[in-house]
Design a protein around this motif. Sequence first.
Motif, PDB file in Angstrom:
ATOM      1  N   LEU A   1     -17.963  28.673 104.945  1.00 43.02           N
ATOM      2  CA  LEU A   1     -16.584  28.701 105.451  1.00 43.02           C
ATOM      3  C   LEU A   1     -15.580  29.008 104.346  1.00 43.02           C
ATOM      4  N   ALA A   2     -15.930  28.691 103.107  1.00 43.05           N
ATOM      5  CA  ALA A   2     -14.997  28.877 101.994  1.00 43.05           C
ATOM      6  C   ALA A   2     -14.586  30.333 101.828  1.00 43.05           C
ATOM      7  N   GLY A   3     -15.434  31.264 102.218  1.00 42.99           N
ATOM      8  CA  GLY A   3     -15.090  32.674 102.100  1.00 42.99           C
ATOM      9  C   GLY A   3     -14.517  33.260 103.374  1.00 42.99           C
ATOM     10  N   GLY A   4     -14.358  32.443 104.389  1.00 51.44           N
ATOM     11  CA  GLY A   4     -13.901  32.939 105.678  1.00 51.44           C
ATOM     12  C   GLY A   4     -12.408  32.860 105.881  1.00 51.44           C
ATOM     13  N   GLN A   5     -11.992  33.455 106.951  1.00 48.80           N
ATOM     14  CA  GLN A   5     -10.588  33.419 107.372  1.00 48.80           C
ATOM     15  C   GLN A   5     -10.554  32.576 108.641  1.00 48.80           C
TER      16      GLN A   5
ATOM     17  N   LEU B   1     -14.789  20.764 110.859  1.00 48.28           N
ATOM     18  CA  LEU B   1     -13.572  21.479 110.491  1.00 48.28           C
ATOM     19  C   LEU B   1     -12.348  20.751 111.040  1.00 48.28           C
ATOM     20  N   LEU B   2     -12.472  20.156 112.213  1.00 43.19           N
ATOM     21  CA  LEU B   2     -11.362  19.388 112.798  1.00 43.19           C
ATOM     22  C   LEU B   2     -10.977  18.236 111.877  1.00 43.19           C
ATOM     23  N   VAL B   3     -11.944  17.505 111.369  1.00 42.68           N
ATOM     24  CA  VAL B   3     -11.665  16.393 110.460  1.00 42.68           C
ATOM     25  C   VAL B   3     -10.970  16.905 109.202  1.00 42.68           C
TER      26      VAL B   3
ATOM     27  N   LEU C   1     -10.680  25.605 101.573  1.00 36.64           N
ATOM     28  CA  LEU C   1     -10.629  26.459 102.760  1.00 36.64           C
ATOM     29  C   LEU C   1      -9.219  26.983 102.919  1.00 36.64           C
ATOM     30  N   ALA C   2      -9.095  28.257 103.263  1.00 29.70           N
ATOM     31  CA  ALA C   2      -7.794  28.848 103.555  1.00 29.70           C
ATOM     32  C   ALA C   2      -7.629  28.883 105.063  1.00 29.70           C
ATOM     33  N   LEU C   3      -6.588  28.241 105.537  1.00 27.92           N
ATOM     34  CA  LEU C   3      -6.309  28.169 106.971  1.00 27.92           C
ATOM     35  C   LEU C   3      -5.051  28.957 107.293  1.00 27.92           C
ATOM     36  N   ILE C   4      -5.099  29.702 108.378  1.00 29.06           N
ATOM     37  CA  ILE C   4      -3.909  30.404 108.859  1.00 29.06           C
ATOM     38  C   ILE C   4      -3.334  29.567 109.993  1.00 29.06           C
TER      39      ILE C   4
ATOM     40  N   GLU D   1      -4.018  26.245 101.946  1.00 28.56           N
ATOM     41  CA  GLU D   1      -5.323  25.895 101.376  1.00 28.56           C
ATOM     42  C   GLU D   1      -5.507  24.393 101.471  1.00 28.56           C
ATOM     43  N   VAL D   2      -6.702  23.987 101.897  1.00 27.50           N
ATOM     44  CA  VAL D   2      -7.012  22.563 102.002  1.00 27.50           C
ATOM     45  C   VAL D   2      -8.356  22.290 101.331  1.00 27.50           C
ATOM     46  N   GLN D   3      -8.546  21.053 100.938  1.00 25.79           N
ATOM     47  CA  GLN D   3      -9.818  20.591 100.417  1.00 25.79           C
ATOM     48  C   GLN D   3     -10.609  20.015 101.592  1.00 25.79           C
ATOM     49  N   ALA D   4     -11.889  20.356 101.680  1.00 25.81           N
ATOM     50  CA  ALA D   4     -12.708  19.888 102.791  1.00 25.81           C
ATOM     51  C   ALA D   4     -14.040  19.372 102.278  1.00 25.81           C
ATOM     52  N   GLU D   5     -14.490  18.304 102.869  1.00 24.37           N
ATOM     53  CA  GLU D   5     -15.756  17.679 102.496  1.00 24.37           C
ATOM     54  C   GLU D   5     -16.894  18.318 103.287  1.00 24.37           C
TER      55      GLU D   5
END
Length: 112
Positions: A93-97, A24-26, A4-7, A15-19
């Motif tokens: 979510l992977a394609g989102g901003q 999303l908070l976790v 996921l790309a987070l601003i 960029e973070v790895q997410a399960e």
Amino acid sequence: MLRLALILPNGDVREVQAEPGFSLLVAVQDAGIDALPGVCNGCCSCGTCLVRIDQVSEQDLSPCYPGEQQILAKLSAGEKNRLACQVMVSSTLAGGQITLLGKSRPGKHAGD
């Protein structure tokens, strides 16, 4: 794991790895990012984990339940804003901003 790309609030992109299946908070907290305090520990009562999700259809996100809708209304949150504690990580979510907007508001919770 999904990327996921987070601003961040300062405008940096991280960029973070997410399960998948976790909130999303976790994912943000597991990545060591402190921009979303989540004062209520993900119970959907404080509004300190506010995010804006662009480039993802609302229908593709986990549902926005009445409790979250109440908190968002109290925060006067915009259309694309959600609480990160209520958004489940999925491939959409992977394609989102995802912009992190949450702020610590000591002594004041949206649920008050």
